[in-house]
Motif scaffolding. Structure first.
Motif, PDB file in Angstrom:
ATOM      1  N   THR A   7       0.829  -1.201   0.000  1.00 14.29           N
ATOM      2  CA  THR A   7       0.000   0.000   0.000  1.00 14.29           C
ATOM      3  C   THR A   7       0.863   1.251   0.000  1.00 14.29           C
ATOM      4  O   THR A   7       1.808   1.380   0.784  1.00 14.29           O
ATOM      5  CB  THR A   7      -0.910   0.008   1.245  1.00 14.29           C
ATOM      6  OG1 THR A   7      -1.701  -1.171   1.244  1.00 14.29           O
ATOM      7  CG2 THR A   7      -1.802   1.236   1.239  1.00 14.29           C
ATOM      8  N   ARG A 658     -13.397  -5.092   5.251  1.00 16.66           N
ATOM      9  CA  ARG A 658     -12.628  -5.119   4.016  1.00 16.66           C
ATOM     10  C   ARG A 658     -13.026  -6.346   3.195  1.00 16.66           C
ATOM     11  O   ARG A 658     -13.321  -7.412   3.724  1.00 16.66           O
ATOM     12  CB  ARG A 658     -11.136  -5.173   4.351  1.00 16.66           C
ATOM     13  CG  ARG A 658     -10.218  -4.970   3.149  1.00 16.66           C
ATOM     14  CD  ARG A 658      -8.756  -5.043   3.578  1.00 16.66           C
ATOM     15  NE  ARG A 658      -8.470  -4.147   4.685  1.00 16.66           N
ATOM     16  CZ  ARG A 658      -8.225  -2.847   4.545  1.00 16.66           C
ATOM     17  NH1 ARG A 658      -8.256  -2.303   3.336  1.00 16.66           N
ATOM     18  NH2 ARG A 658      -7.967  -2.107   5.604  1.00 16.66           N
ATOM     19  N   GLN A 693     -11.309   4.199   7.613  1.00 17.19           N
ATOM     20  CA  GLN A 693      -9.933   3.841   7.947  1.00 17.19           C
ATOM     21  C   GLN A 693      -9.561   4.393   9.335  1.00 17.19           C
ATOM     22  O   GLN A 693      -8.415   4.783   9.563  1.00 17.19           O
ATOM     23  CB  GLN A 693      -8.957   4.393   6.906  1.00 17.19           C
ATOM     24  CG  GLN A 693      -9.120   3.803   5.510  1.00 17.19           C
ATOM     25  CD  GLN A 693      -8.647   2.360   5.428  1.00 17.19           C
ATOM     26  OE1 GLN A 693      -9.447   1.423   5.483  1.00 17.19           O
ATOM     27  NE2 GLN A 693      -7.341   2.174   5.321  1.00 17.19           N
ATOM     28  N   LYS A 786      -8.649   2.193  -0.555  1.00 14.84           N
ATOM     29  CA  LYS A 786      -9.164   1.208   0.391  1.00 14.84           C
ATOM     30  C   LYS A 786     -10.676   1.300   0.569  1.00 14.84           C
ATOM     31  O   LYS A 786     -11.294   0.342   1.049  1.00 14.84           O
ATOM     32  CB  LYS A 786      -8.475   1.382   1.744  1.00 14.84           C
ATOM     33  CG  LYS A 786      -6.972   1.196   1.660  1.00 14.84           C
ATOM     34  CD  LYS A 786      -6.618  -0.126   0.984  1.00 14.84           C
ATOM     35  CE  LYS A 786      -5.128  -0.297   0.798  1.00 14.84           C
ATOM     36  NZ  LYS A 786      -4.818  -1.498  -0.012  1.00 14.84           N
ATOM     37  N   ARG A 816     -10.848  -4.342  -0.703  1.00 18.46           N
ATOM     38  CA  ARG A 816     -11.426  -3.020  -0.508  1.00 18.46           C
ATOM     39  C   ARG A 816     -12.802  -3.142   0.128  1.00 18.46           C
ATOM     40  O   ARG A 816     -13.423  -4.201   0.091  1.00 18.46           O
ATOM     41  CB  ARG A 816     -11.606  -2.282  -1.835  1.00 18.46           C
ATOM     42  CG  ARG A 816     -10.337  -1.947  -2.579  1.00 18.46           C
ATOM     43  CD  ARG A 816     -10.699  -1.234  -3.869  1.00 18.46           C
ATOM     44  NE  ARG A 816      -9.516  -0.792  -4.596  1.00 18.46           N
ATOM     45  CZ  ARG A 816      -8.872  -1.538  -5.459  1.00 18.46           C
ATOM     46  NH1 ARG A 816      -9.300  -2.762  -5.721  1.00 18.46           N
ATOM     47  NH2 ARG A 816      -7.794  -1.085  -6.069  1.00 18.46           N
TER      48      ARG A 816
END
Length: 950
Positions: A7, A658, A693, A786, A816
């Motif tokens: 990432t 996720r 997040q 994300k 994601r």
């Protein structure tokens, strides 16, 4: 399409700036012809001035303006025996250019109003000592002057001795004897004193006396400076009237000039004398005169006024008061100064350039304004922000981008004007011009950023911008410039007018034009740095005003942008929040508002309650792997236009892990768009919050944008950029660089079927609706975000493209969290791991498609087709299988029944149909489970019915 590399962190300030700069340069390259048209605008004016200058130079070189020699005596053979060189015509056309070694002498005159315009009693001026207006019919009105001061007796003594009681003229010395009398004329003086217009005119010259005799008209012939004319001198009475104060004089002079009806259009006085504190030992006097005379044939103000005789009269009167009536101070004549031959030069660019060059420079304002409003109207600014572009890089690059364009524009303008020889540029020092233009275009760009906040439509902004351009030029020429040229206009008010940026520009160009015009006429240089200290030069004060306004307007523009234009906007006191900021709420802190939401908990279904409890549990944990956690989000729109307040979202709670795609279903107006807008930062929640997040959308939206992708409901694209260029720009915003960027762009184009056939390098404006939609999806997924929000991503796609797009989304959701809204039940079943049905602002149910169908379906649909004679037997069979079965359709032997699932076993249905086939013919039959669409309709109708009843 999914890149499983490590990432990347958020893009740095300079990475974002680099991405925007590259995009802007590409955009500028695509608009090459627009730039050519823009630059052609000043070139057109420069060429126009060159052409007009050539025509003017040819006119100035004609015989009647050219100095030379003329034959005054010829010999017997026709040859010239004697010639005379210099001015050859009895007009002032050659005066400016020809040498004048011995200027002619002219008697000093008073400026006397014409007989129809001399001061009389009127409706607006009722003073009893003024003559009755009946004198105008006989032409006998006196020429009135006022006097005032501290000592009325002294004033009366002095004014009585100003004019004589007789007129004496000597035929041997006509002009000399004329000068000893007090003469005046109603003709306007010329701009030079080479020719006294009064002696060349057919109008009479007035002899001003204290009292006119019965026969007081004289005639004589004058021969002076090629003028041979018979002059008629008529007597006019000079009348002096006392007024108690200077303010009374001023009021009567003002009200008498061009006031009243048509017959009283002009009510003029000769002059006024304020003797102030004059006495026997002190002579202190102010002479007031009319300075508004203009030569209406040329439009130019007079550079000469008939003042010397007025000063001489009052000086002689005081001298005679002290020394007796025999003492006189003679004023024999006035004349022009001697001068050498001067080339007649009139530079049109300096004379007219102020207005036209103001238009040229102001032309940049609507260009910058419409570009900014275009990004606002098309929501491109918001789109860039949602993909990670910060306000700092946007402002820096956008401002620098427009500044460079403006500098290149001005550079081409000045260079081209200088190359073709316009004195406006070549005579004035270039460094002064550079500083002035640099300061003003910075102010103009700042002003465009500020004004752009007021508009959301490009056409409206364009119209207003061009009204500003041409309106400023015209107001500058016909309103502001006369104030600049009027020395009596207060300097303070002039500075106030210059606070308007357009007038600041006009004043600076006016100064350049004046200096270049004078320099060209006199053969000297134009403006130099030392000239800025001149009290009559307003350029220095204008540049100070522009500099201060530049920083002030730029600051205000940035503030307004932060409050009103940056996504959901900020509080008007946002700059104080940084000083008083409290620690941001963490996931450990439960929402206090949620604890008071028992009403919603009681009304919700079990699955919604479980989701809410799950969110509460996550908020109590120190860390969480869930990319999206919505905590009791609410959105209430305030009352507007007489309508009550509207609750769009009622306490929405969701925990999205996720690798999951969450489908948000709901009828139009249910609140889905309001919910998405809160999540992506376009609007602020009324209460509640969400964590993306682990970051709060209320306080950390700028950071959230760096890891977020958005596919909006409507495609937000630049029409002149290609699909590849769009992805390169957004990829750079997501911190992709070099080969990784190129590979990610290529993979994205291939995934959405925009790579082959040159489609990737075609302008987005030429894409079909489906191609634009696929490009928007690719943009939302570039850079491995994300969290991704997709608002009806497959709208307008054909079946093949839609299936291809579904494959891309299914592959992308592996690492994601995706929130997807759609009206396609098929799309929801294929893509979404869980579904939530949203009705009237609240979540009615949540779960995967199978669970929802099982929970809310509750019945099978049994369809059978036989001959019409067996319909009753079929109905009996169905009711034997399910006593509560309901017939919902019947036509020509085809019947459809709804059977509750708890009453029916599928095996029994098959067995019953097989038994029926042995008794009669069954053409077709079928047993279907409830579809997702049925569930959606049932839940939506049920929720709406409950809301209506409540």
């Amino acid at each position: 399409m999914v890149d499983h590399r490590p990432t990347l962190g958020p893009a740095s300030f300079w990475t974002q700036a680099n991405a925007l700069l590259r995009k802007n340069l590409t955009f500028q390259k695509r608009n090459m012809w627009t730039n050519v048209r823009l630059i052609s605008f000043p070139i057109f004016f420069c060429v126009l001035f060159v052409v007009l200058q050539s025509v003017l130079d040819n006119q100035l070189d004609t015989a009647d303006r050219r100095c030379g020699c003329i034959c005054v005596e010829r010999d017997g053979n026709g040859g010239c025996q004697s010639s005379e060189c210099g001015i050859q015509y009895s007009t002032s056309d050659q005066v400016a250019s020809c040498p004048i070694r011995n200027p002619p002498e002219w008697p000093a005159l008073l400026q006397i109003p014409g007989s129809n315009y001399r001061a009389v009693r009127t409706n607006s001026i009722m003073s009893s000592d003024l003559p009755n207006e009946s004198c105008r019919s006989t032409g006998s009105c006196p020429a009135v002057s006022f006097f005032t001061g501290n000592n009325q007796t002294l004033g009366q003594i002095l004014t009585r001795s100003m004019f004589s009681t007789s007129f004496n003229i000597s035929t041997s010395d006509v002009l000399g004897s004329v000068s000893s009398n007090v003469l005046g004329s109603q003709t306007y003086p010329e701009r030079t004193n080479y020719l006294e217009a009064a002696f060349a005119s057919a109008l009479p010259i007035y002899n001003v006396q204290s009292q006119c005799a019965a026969n007081s008209t004289f005639s004589f012939v004058i021969n002076q400076s090629s003028i041979v004319n018979e002059i008629e001198i008529s007597c006019v009475q000079g009348l002096y009237l006392w007024r108690n104060s200077s303010s009374q004089v001023n009021d009567e002079l003002y009200r008498g000039y061009r006031k009243g009806n048509l017959e009283e259009k002009i009510n003029e006085f000769v002059a006024a004398y304020d003797f102030l504190n004059s006495d026997g030992s002190n002579f202190n006097v102010s002479v007031w005169y009319n300075s508004t005379y203009r030569n209406y044939s040329t439009g130019f103000p007079m550079s000469l006024l008939r003042i010397p005789r007025s000063v001489n009269l009052v000086s002689n009167a005081y001298l005679q008061f002290l020394q007796g009536p025999g003492t006189r101070m003679l004023l024999e004549f006035v004349k022009e100064m001697p001068k050498a031959e001067t080339k007649l030069r009139i530079d049109l660019s300096s004379l007219l350039g102020t207005l036209f060059f103001a238009w040229v420079i102001l032309q940049l304002f609507p260009v910058v304004l419409t570009s900014l409003v275009y990004e606002k109207q098309q929501k491109l600014r918001v789109m860039m922000k949602m993909h990670g572009l910060g306000d700092g890089p946007y402002w820096m690059i956008s401002y620098a981008y427009f500044l460079v364009i403006s500098l290149l524009y001005m550079l081409c303008f000045v260079i081209f004007g200088s190359v073709i020889g316009l004195k406006f540029f070549t005579l004035n020092e270039y460094s002064i011009q550079f500083v002035f233009y640099f300061l003003y275009i910075n102010l103009q760009i700042s002003l465009a950023f500020l004004v752009a906040a007021l508009f959301s439509n490009v056409k409206t902004a364009s119209v207003v911008g061009y009204i500003f351009v041409f309106g400023t030029g015209l107001l500058g020429g016909f309103l502001f410039q006369p104030f600049v040229e009027d020395e009596s206009f207060p300097r303070g008010w002039l500075i106030v007018l210059e606070l308007y940026p357009g007038f600041s520009l006009y004043r600076g160009l006016y100064e350049f034009g004046q200096y270049s015009f004078q320099g060209n006429a006199m053969g000297t240089d134009g403006m130099r740095w030392g000239d800025l200290s001149d009290s009559t030069n307003g350029l220095s004060e204008v540049m100070i005003i522009i500099l201060v306004e530049w920083f002030l307007v730029l600051f205000v523009a940035y503030y307004v942008d932060q409050v009103s234009s940056s996504g959901a906007g900020k509080s008007p006191l946002f700059f104080l929040h940084k000083l008083l900021r409290k620690p941001a709420p963490s996931l450990k802190t439960p929402s206090l508002q949620r604890q008071g939401s028992k009403v919603f908990v009681q009304m919700d279904k079990d699955d919604v309650n479980q989701e809410r409890e799950k969110v509460e549990q996550l908020l109590l944990e120190s860390t969480t792997s869930y990319p999206i956690v919505c905590d009791n989000l609410k959105k209430i729109y305030p009352p507007r236009d007489g309508n009550p307040e509207k609750t769009a979202v009622r306490g929405f709670s969701l925990a999205l892990p996720r690798g999951e795609c969450f489908g948000l279903l709901g009828p139009n107006g249910a609140g889905k768009t309001s919910l998405i807008n809160m999540m992506i930062g376009l609007t602020k929640p009324t209460s509640g919050t969400a964590y993306v997040q682990g970051l709060d959308i209320l306080t950390s939206m700028d950071t959230i944008y760096t890891s977020m992708g958005v596919c909006p409901q409507h495609d937000l694209l630049w029409e002149t950029l290609t699909g590849r260029e769009h992805l390169l720009f957004y990829g750079r915003l997501k911190n992709l660089k070099g080969s990784a960027l190129n590979q990610a762009v290529e993979n994205s184009l291939k995934s959405v079927n925009l790579f082959h056939g040159g489609v990737a390098d075609k302008k987005a404006g030429k894409y079909s609706g489906g191609m634009k939609r696929r490009l928007s999806v690719a943009i939302s997924l570039i850079g491995d975000p994300k969290v991704v929000y997709m608002d009806e991503p497959s709208t307008g796609l054909d079946p093949a493209s839609r299936n291809s797009l579904w494959s891309v989304v299914k592959q992308a959701k592996r690492d994601r969290a995706i929130v997807l809204t759609t009206h396609s039940m098929e799309e929801a079943e294929v893509l979404c791991d869980r579904l939530g049905i949203f009705v009237d602002g609240s979540l009615q149910c949540i779960g995967n498609a199978k669970e929802l169908k099982g929970r809310y379906g509750g019945s099978y649909i049994f369809t059978i087709t036989t001959s019409s004679t067996h319909e009753e037997e079929v109905e009996n069979m169905v009711h034997h299988l399910s006593p509560n079965a309901n017939k919902i359709y019947q036509i020509s032997g085809t019947q459809k029944f709804e059977m509750p699932k708890q009453e029916v076993r599928i095996a029994d249905v098959f067995q019953a149909v097989e038994n029926a086939k042995s008794r009669f013919t069954v053409f077709a039959w079928g047993l279907a489970d409830t579809t997702l669409e049925d569930v959606f309709v049932k839940v939506a109708r049920g929720a709406q019915a409950v809301n209506i009843l409540s």
